[in-house]
Each structure stands twice: as C-alpha cells, then as structure tokens.
Design a protein around this motif. Structure first.
Motif, PDB file in Angstrom:
ATOM      1  N   PRO A   1       0.834  -1.212   0.000  1.00  0.00           N
ATOM      2  CA  PRO A   1       0.000   0.000   0.000  1.00  0.00           C
ATOM      3  C   PRO A   1       0.865   1.256   0.000  1.00  0.00           C
ATOM      4  O   PRO A   1       1.929   1.283   0.613  1.00  0.00           O
ATOM      5  N   LEU A   2       0.402   2.278  -0.704  1.00  0.00           N
ATOM      6  CA  LEU A   2       1.153   3.516  -0.825  1.00  0.00           C
ATOM      7  C   LEU A   2       0.526   4.608   0.022  1.00  0.00           C
ATOM      8  O   LEU A   2      -0.690   4.665   0.192  1.00  0.00           O
ATOM      9  N   GLY A   3       1.344   5.487   0.540  1.00  0.00           N
ATOM     10  CA  GLY A   3       0.886   6.576   1.384  1.00  0.00           C
ATOM     11  C   GLY A   3       0.289   7.722   0.591  1.00  0.00           C
ATOM     12  O   GLY A   3       0.259   7.716  -0.650  1.00  0.00           O
ATOM     13  N   LEU A   4      -0.169   8.725   1.314  1.00  0.00           N
ATOM     14  CA  LEU A   4      -0.836   9.873   0.701  1.00  0.00           C
ATOM     15  C   LEU A   4       0.081  10.595  -0.272  1.00  0.00           C
ATOM     16  O   LEU A   4      -0.367  11.063  -1.325  1.00  0.00           O
ATOM     17  N   ASP A   5       1.379  10.697   0.048  1.00  0.00           N
ATOM     18  CA  ASP A   5       2.298  11.432  -0.806  1.00  0.00           C
ATOM     19  C   ASP A   5       2.661  10.670  -2.073  1.00  0.00           C
ATOM     20  O   ASP A   5       3.153  11.271  -3.035  1.00  0.00           O
ATOM     21  N   LEU A   6       2.420   9.365  -2.107  1.00  0.00           N
ATOM     22  CA  LEU A   6       2.730   8.573  -3.289  1.00  0.00           C
ATOM     23  C   LEU A   6       1.493   8.189  -4.096  1.00  0.00           C
ATOM     24  O   LEU A   6       1.552   8.064  -5.310  1.00  0.00           O
ATOM     25  N   GLN A   7       0.387   7.991  -3.424  1.00  0.00           N
ATOM     26  CA  GLN A   7      -0.808   7.481  -4.086  1.00  0.00           C
ATOM     27  C   GLN A   7      -1.871   8.561  -4.296  1.00  0.00           C
ATOM     28  O   GLN A   7      -2.801   8.371  -5.061  1.00  0.00           O
ATOM     29  N   GLY A   8      -1.714   9.693  -3.627  1.00  0.00           N
ATOM     30  CA  GLY A   8      -2.800  10.652  -3.617  1.00  0.00           C
ATOM     31  C   GLY A   8      -3.833  10.265  -2.575  1.00  0.00           C
ATOM     32  O   GLY A   8      -3.765   9.186  -1.979  1.00  0.00           O
ATOM     33  N   GLY A   9      -4.798  11.113  -2.332  1.00  0.00           N
ATOM     34  CA  GLY A   9      -5.825  10.809  -1.335  1.00  0.00           C
ATOM     35  C   GLY A   9      -6.483  12.073  -0.837  1.00  0.00           C
ATOM     36  O   GLY A   9      -6.475  13.104  -1.528  1.00  0.00           O
ATOM     37  N   VAL A  10      -7.064  12.015   0.347  1.00  0.00           N
ATOM     38  CA  VAL A  10      -7.785  13.166   0.887  1.00  0.00           C
ATOM     39  C   VAL A  10      -7.232  13.536   2.254  1.00  0.00           C
ATOM     40  O   VAL A  10      -6.736  12.694   3.008  1.00  0.00           O
ATOM     41  N   HIS A  11      -7.311  14.817   2.543  1.00  0.00           N
ATOM     42  CA  HIS A  11      -6.862  15.378   3.823  1.00  0.00           C
ATOM     43  C   HIS A  11      -8.038  16.119   4.443  1.00  0.00           C
ATOM     44  O   HIS A  11      -8.648  16.977   3.806  1.00  0.00           O
ATOM     45  N   PHE A  12      -8.384  15.760   5.680  1.00  0.00           N
ATOM     46  CA  PHE A  12      -9.455  16.430   6.408  1.00  0.00           C
ATOM     47  C   PHE A  12      -8.881  17.098   7.655  1.00  0.00           C
ATOM     48  O   PHE A  12      -8.047  16.508   8.358  1.00  0.00           O
ATOM     49  N   LEU A  13      -9.329  18.307   7.928  1.00  0.00           N
ATOM     50  CA  LEU A  13      -9.087  18.950   9.215  1.00  0.00           C
ATOM     51  C   LEU A  13     -10.438  19.072   9.894  1.00  0.00           C
ATOM     52  O   LEU A  13     -11.356  19.709   9.372  1.00  0.00           O
ATOM     53  N   MET A  14     -10.572  18.438  11.066  1.00  0.00           N
ATOM     54  CA  MET A  14     -11.874  18.311  11.717  1.00  0.00           C
ATOM     55  C   MET A  14     -11.890  19.072  13.043  1.00  0.00           C
ATOM     56  O   MET A  14     -10.936  18.997  13.816  1.00  0.00           O
ATOM     57  N   GLN A  15     -12.979  19.797  13.258  1.00  0.00           N
ATOM     58  CA  GLN A  15     -13.173  20.564  14.484  1.00  0.00           C
ATOM     59  C   GLN A  15     -14.103  19.794  15.416  1.00  0.00           C
ATOM     60  O   GLN A  15     -15.199  19.374  15.024  1.00  0.00           O
ATOM     61  N   VAL A  16     -13.662  19.590  16.655  1.00  0.00           N
ATOM     62  CA  VAL A  16     -14.471  18.880  17.644  1.00  0.00           C
ATOM     63  C   VAL A  16     -15.380  19.878  18.363  1.00  0.00           C
ATOM     64  O   VAL A  16     -14.924  20.921  18.836  1.00  0.00           O
ATOM     65  N   ASP A  17     -16.665  19.555  18.419  1.00  0.00           N
ATOM     66  CA  ASP A  17     -17.644  20.427  19.073  1.00  0.00           C
ATOM     67  C   ASP A  17     -17.598  20.193  20.585  1.00  0.00           C
ATOM     68  O   ASP A  17     -18.310  19.362  21.134  1.00  0.00           O
TER      69      ASP A  17
END
Length: 627
Positions: free
Chosen positions: A122-138
């Motif tokens: 399996p390849l990581g985000l920097d090699l395979q592409g993908g999504v990045h989320f920044l999530m705020q906790v309520d």
C-alpha cells in the motif's frame, strides 16, 4: 574445501523464492476504477444496475475494462484517470442521487499471486494521492451532555435524600451549569451539602431567590472541564481510527492538532464523499421507555395540537411517518455497546442489528425489561449530519440532527446483554449502522473545516522520483562494489539486489504503507547493507596477507567480521525501534522501513553472500581470490 552446510543452501533458496514471489505484485500497476454503492433508500446493487451502467458508458463511447458486481458494490475499471473521470460523470448521470460514485485504484495483481497471500505494498498519501481532512471537535456539545448528566444524577440524589424540589435542569445560558429550584431555604441548604459531598467536580453556590423559589447553581469545575476536553479528543481519535480501519484504508494518519482539532489523511481515497459520510457521522441508537404505540390516540392528538406530555417526546416512525410518543427516559445508548453486527431477522426476514452491551448497560437493560414485561420500548435512531450550502460564495456548514423511531415493540421477556434491533430499511443501512456502533460513538460531533484532495498525478510524480532515487543509489553502490572488490563485489551486488527484493516482499506481506520517508529508509538501508560486505572483504584480504589459504581466508573472514557486523546492526536496530515505537506519521514510516531493512541486510549480507561464495569457490582448489 567449503564447510557451508546444505540446509543453509536450502534456506537461502527458499528466502530468495519468497522474496521474488511476494515482491512481484508491486510490478503490477493498479487500474483506475469507479466504485458505486447504494444509498439508504436506493435499490441495492444488482445485475440490472450493472446493465444500466454498462449501457450509459457505451452510449458515451467510454472504454472500460470491466463492469462487475462485488457484493453490495459495483466496480468499473478504466485505462487511465482521464477516462475514469468521464466514466464517473456518466455513471452519476445514469444512476442519479441514490448512489455514491467514488474513485478507486483497483489492484491488478493476478489471482494466483493473491491465492498465496501476495499483494502489492500500500502507498501513502504522498505517493498514491488521497484526501486530507481537518476536523473541528464540538466541545460545547460535550459540556451540554455532561451538564444534562449531572442534572439527571442530582435529581436521583435529591429523591434518595427525600428533598423536595421544583425542577433540576441545565441553565439556558450555555456553560453556566445546572439550576436546582427548591421550595425553602432549608431544602436549599440540605441540597447544597448533599450535592457538594456527592459530586466533588461541581462548584455549588446559592442563586437568586423569591418568596417561594430558592435557586441553587451547580457549575462544573475548570479542572474537570479540562479533563473532559482531553478525554473527548482521545475518544474521538480512537473512534475515528476504528471507523477508518473499517473503510479498509491502509495506515491512515489520524492525529490531534491543537486543543480541539483532528487531522485525518486517507491515502488512495480520491473521492472523499464516502469517507466523510462515515467518519463524520454520529449516528447511534437510544433505547427508551415507550409511552404508547404508533398512531395511538394520544400520539395523534400530540401531533395535531402540539401538546406533548412533559415526560415524553414526539417522534415519527421510520418509513410510515406515524407519530409515536416516547419517554424522555433513556435506558441505554450506543455508548454502552461493545459489539454490533448486521443480519436478518429470522421471523420477519427484515434487516436487523445484533448488539452486545457492556456490563453497566446490560444491568440497566436487564432491570428495565424485567420490570416492564408487556410494555412498549422504543428504539430511537439519532443521526447528525452537516448540511453544506454556498452563501455569498462561501461554504456554510449547518449541523442537523434527525431522530426517528425504527422500532416500537412490546417487551415479551427480560433480556440484558445480547439482543437484536429490527426495523431498518435495507441490509446496507443495517451494515452501516452496525459499523458505526461497532466503531464506537463519537464523544462529541466533529465538523470538517478543511478538505483537500491530493491527485494521483502528484503521487505518481513522487513515485517516479522515489524510484529513480532508489535505482540511482543502488546502481552507484553496485558499481563501486564490483570495481573495488571484483568477484566478491559482484557477489555482494547480487546480495544487495536480493536485499531490496526481500525488503519489498516483507513490507508487502505485512502491509507496511510506503511513503516518501519510507523510500528514504530503503535508500539508507541499501547504503548501509554494503557495509557488512566491505567488512567481510577486508577481513578476507587481511587473512590472505597473513598467509592463509583462500578457503581459510574465506572462513576466517566471515567468522571474524560477524561480531562487528552484529554490533553495528544492533545499534542501528535500537535507533529504528525507537523511531517506530515513539514516532508517528512520516517518522514512524521511516523507522519501520529501516528496521525491516536492517534485519533483511543481516541475512543477505552474511548468509546469502556466504552461500554464493561457497557455491563458486567451495568445490575447487584455489591459488588466490578475486577480492
């Protein structure tokens, strides 16, 4: 003559074969694909949907590799990412909003390799592409829940102490604690002492009073608030890990950022819609005491007039939308579930979720059902979704909570730890709910405040650069060894090549995700691996200069160099182990690759080279050595 035992030859041959077989899947490039799944109210994936998708692609002359149904999903493969995007657009248009269409990279590893457990790394985000989320906790939601919990506990305490009160409820102003309204100053004094002694996390103080209403305020202490905040982040991190593991994403990055934010990176997920639906969902179940059944006169009257009894909530049944009155009393919630799995009710044939409660939940459920046989119990499905709209060119996210009753049945007999919940709309809905419940409930809702999609083309560029770096480093080391140490250098080159092959095989077999730091670890491993052969060759040279025979020089070279090689690699191994156990993200990826590389280097640099050297020189008389 050679004293290299035959069992070691067999071991070397098996390890080389293992390396070739389990590294081979990485030579097969995955195919761009589109994955289709049915949403809650849509018809399930079946051959008719497959034919519809095939016809839509053919109508627009979009070439596809294959369109197949895999379980409750449909998969269509394409030649490249441009055709993949066109195919996804055509499928969305043909199927409408009832289906989720997501991009995917489909493995092209042959079936015979998959049959022996061989798979590509399996390849990581920097090699395979993908999504990045920044999530705020309520965090406000956590405080509200805690204050509601304290209000329930205080009511129970006052009843146990026989102290009469008018009401106990969370204050309207957020974060100002629980207001206890009593009928006399004496009752207020007794309540204050009882609450202060029982709940040490609360600051209790007198509030304003009138002639017949005496107010007591109970506010959560700051240190307790800090503990709640920290615990919320910790539980959310663990829950998100459980949910994302269920998605099948390899080695996702999930870590805290600041006091109330979480970063989630999912490699290989090119369309974030399905991931967002799962990781941000706060769907759960509440088991409540029922007041009546759907469409009974009291529920219909409450729905028509809006006059709802003070101890009840008015809900509507899933599917039929029939009104039903449900007690505000919650017996157990999804937080008290330890396991959940989807299935089918043997009596009705409808989808259900089989749940298992923890000890505390099982006791509460057992006590309630034992005391209420013949009475109704409602199962409330609570779901929090975020409605996203564009206002003045900006994305505005509005949380929306929906509560519906999925089951309102008579308790036929007492039960506690294990039971089933039916009334779900489809097998997929039952599966999704079981997945959420099994992964755990979020301690507080999370909202995605930032989202980035890293394209596969950027990842491919990183792969190309990483591959060139590995090949260039390997070529230079091979060339230097061959020139300087001649035949022994060529043997070392063969060992170095198989070191790379076995390293890739082991990483692929155990599912290590390869990232750019991992590529750096591979290059460093190749550079360090030749050190052992340098030590061996220099020892052999030294023995020849001291007058030893070629065979004796080979034997002594390996024996005397072994202790030095072992010492050097053990110290490297300790450093790599520290990076692996204490590091996160890129640091951990580098440490894991380095640690595996050190172990494979020990074998290839010593045992494998010794086998080849013995095979070449072991059965003939030698006057000198090409070293």
């Amino acid at each position: 003559m050679s004293d290299f035992p035959r069992w070691k030859y067999a071991l070397v041959a098996l390890v080389m074969l293992f390396g070739i077989v389990y590294a081979l899947p990485n030579a097969f490039i995955p195919s761009p694909a589109v994955q289709v799944t049915a949403n809650r109210d849509a018809p399930p994936i079946d051959p008719s949907i497959q034919q519809k998708v095939t016809a839509a692609l053919a109508k627009q002359s979009i070439a596809t590799g294959e369109v197949i149904v895999q379980g409750d999903q449909l998969l269509a493969t394409f030649a490249n990412t441009d055709v993949q995007k066109s195919g996804a657009d055509a499928i969305r248009t043909a199927l409408g909003d009832g289906y989720t269409v997501a991009f995917k990279l489909q493995s092209s590893v042959p079936a015979w390799l998959r049959a022996v457990g061989a798979r590509s790394m399996p390849l990581g985000l920097d090699l395979q592409g993908g999504v990045h989320f920044l999530m705020q906790v309520d965090q406000d939601d956590v405080l509200d829940k805690q204050e509601d919990s304290y209000a329930d506990d205080i009511r129970g305490l006052l009843r146990d102490k026989n102290i009469h009160y008018e009401s106990v409820a969370r204050n309207v102003v957020h974060g100002t604690g629980v207001a206890v309204i009593l009928h006399s100053a004496d009752d207020r004094a007794k309540s204050s002492d009882a609450i202060a002694n029982e709940f040490t996390d609360l600051n209790v103080s007198n509030g304003p009073n009138t002639s017949d209403r005496f107010v007591l305020n109970a506010v959560i202490k700051p240190e307790k608030l800090r503990t709640l905040s920290s615990g919320t982040i910790t539980q959310n991190l663990e829950t998100l890990r459980n949910r994302i593991n269920a998605l099948g994403v390899s080695e996702p990055l999930i870590q805290q950022q600041g006091d109330n934010r979480i970063v989630v990176e999912l490699a290989g997920v090119q369309d974030p819609a399905e991931a967002k639906k799962l990781i941000g969902a706060t769907a759960t179940l509440q088991y409540r005491a029922g007041i009546g059944y759907p469409n009974d006169p009291a529920a219909q009257d409450a729905a028509r007039t809006g006059n709802i009894p003070p101890n009840a909530n008015l809900y509507y049944m899933r599917g039929t939308h029939a009104p039903v009155l449900v007690s505000k009393r919650i017996i157990v919630t999804g937080n008290e579930l330890t396991d959940a799995s989807s299935g089918t009710d043997t009596r009705s044939g409808t989808p259900n979720v089989n749940v298992t409660l923890n000890a505390a939940g099982a006791k509460k459920m057992g006590d309630f059902t034992n005391d209420n046989i013949g009475k109704p119990m409602a199962v409330v499905y609570v779901e929090r979704v975020v409605d996203t709209q564009m206002v003045d060119g900006k994305e505005v996210r509005t949380p929306k909570i929906t509560e519906t009753v999925i089951n309102d049945a008579t308790i036929q007999g007492a039960f506690s730890r294990q039971f089933e919940t039916s009334g779900l709309g489809s097998p997929k809905e039952a599966s999704d709910l079981a997945l959420l419940l099994k992964g755990g409930a979020l301690a507080a809702p999370v909202d995605i405040v930032e989202e980035r999609v890293i394209g596969a083309s950027l990842g491919q560029d990183n792969i190309d650069k990483g591959f060139k770096a590995v090949m260039l480093g390997l070529a230079l080391v091979l060339l230097a060894a061959a020139i300087y140490y001649k035949l022994f250098g060529l043997v070392a080159d063969i060992a170095l090549f198989f070191n790379l092959v076995i390293l890739v095989a082991v990483m692929s077999l155990i599912g290590v995700t390869l990232t750019m730091p991992g590529v750096a670890g591979i290059v460093l491993t190749l550079g360090m691996a030749i050190d052992a052969n340098v030590l061996i060759c220099e020892r052999v040279r030294e023995e020849l200069r001291n007058g030893s025979t070629p065979h004796a020089a080979i034997r002594a070279g390996y024996e005397k160099a072994w202790s030095t090689i072992l010492d050097a690699n053990v110290t490297h191994l300790i450093a790599a182990l520290a990076l692996t156990t204490m590091g996160t993200g890129a640091i951990k990826g580098f440490g894991v690759t380095l640690m595996i590389g050190i172990l494979t280097s020990l074998f290839t640099s010593v045992t494998l080279t010794h086998a080849f050297t013995a095979l070449i020189h072991g059965h003939r008389k030698l006057k000198t050595l090409s070293v």
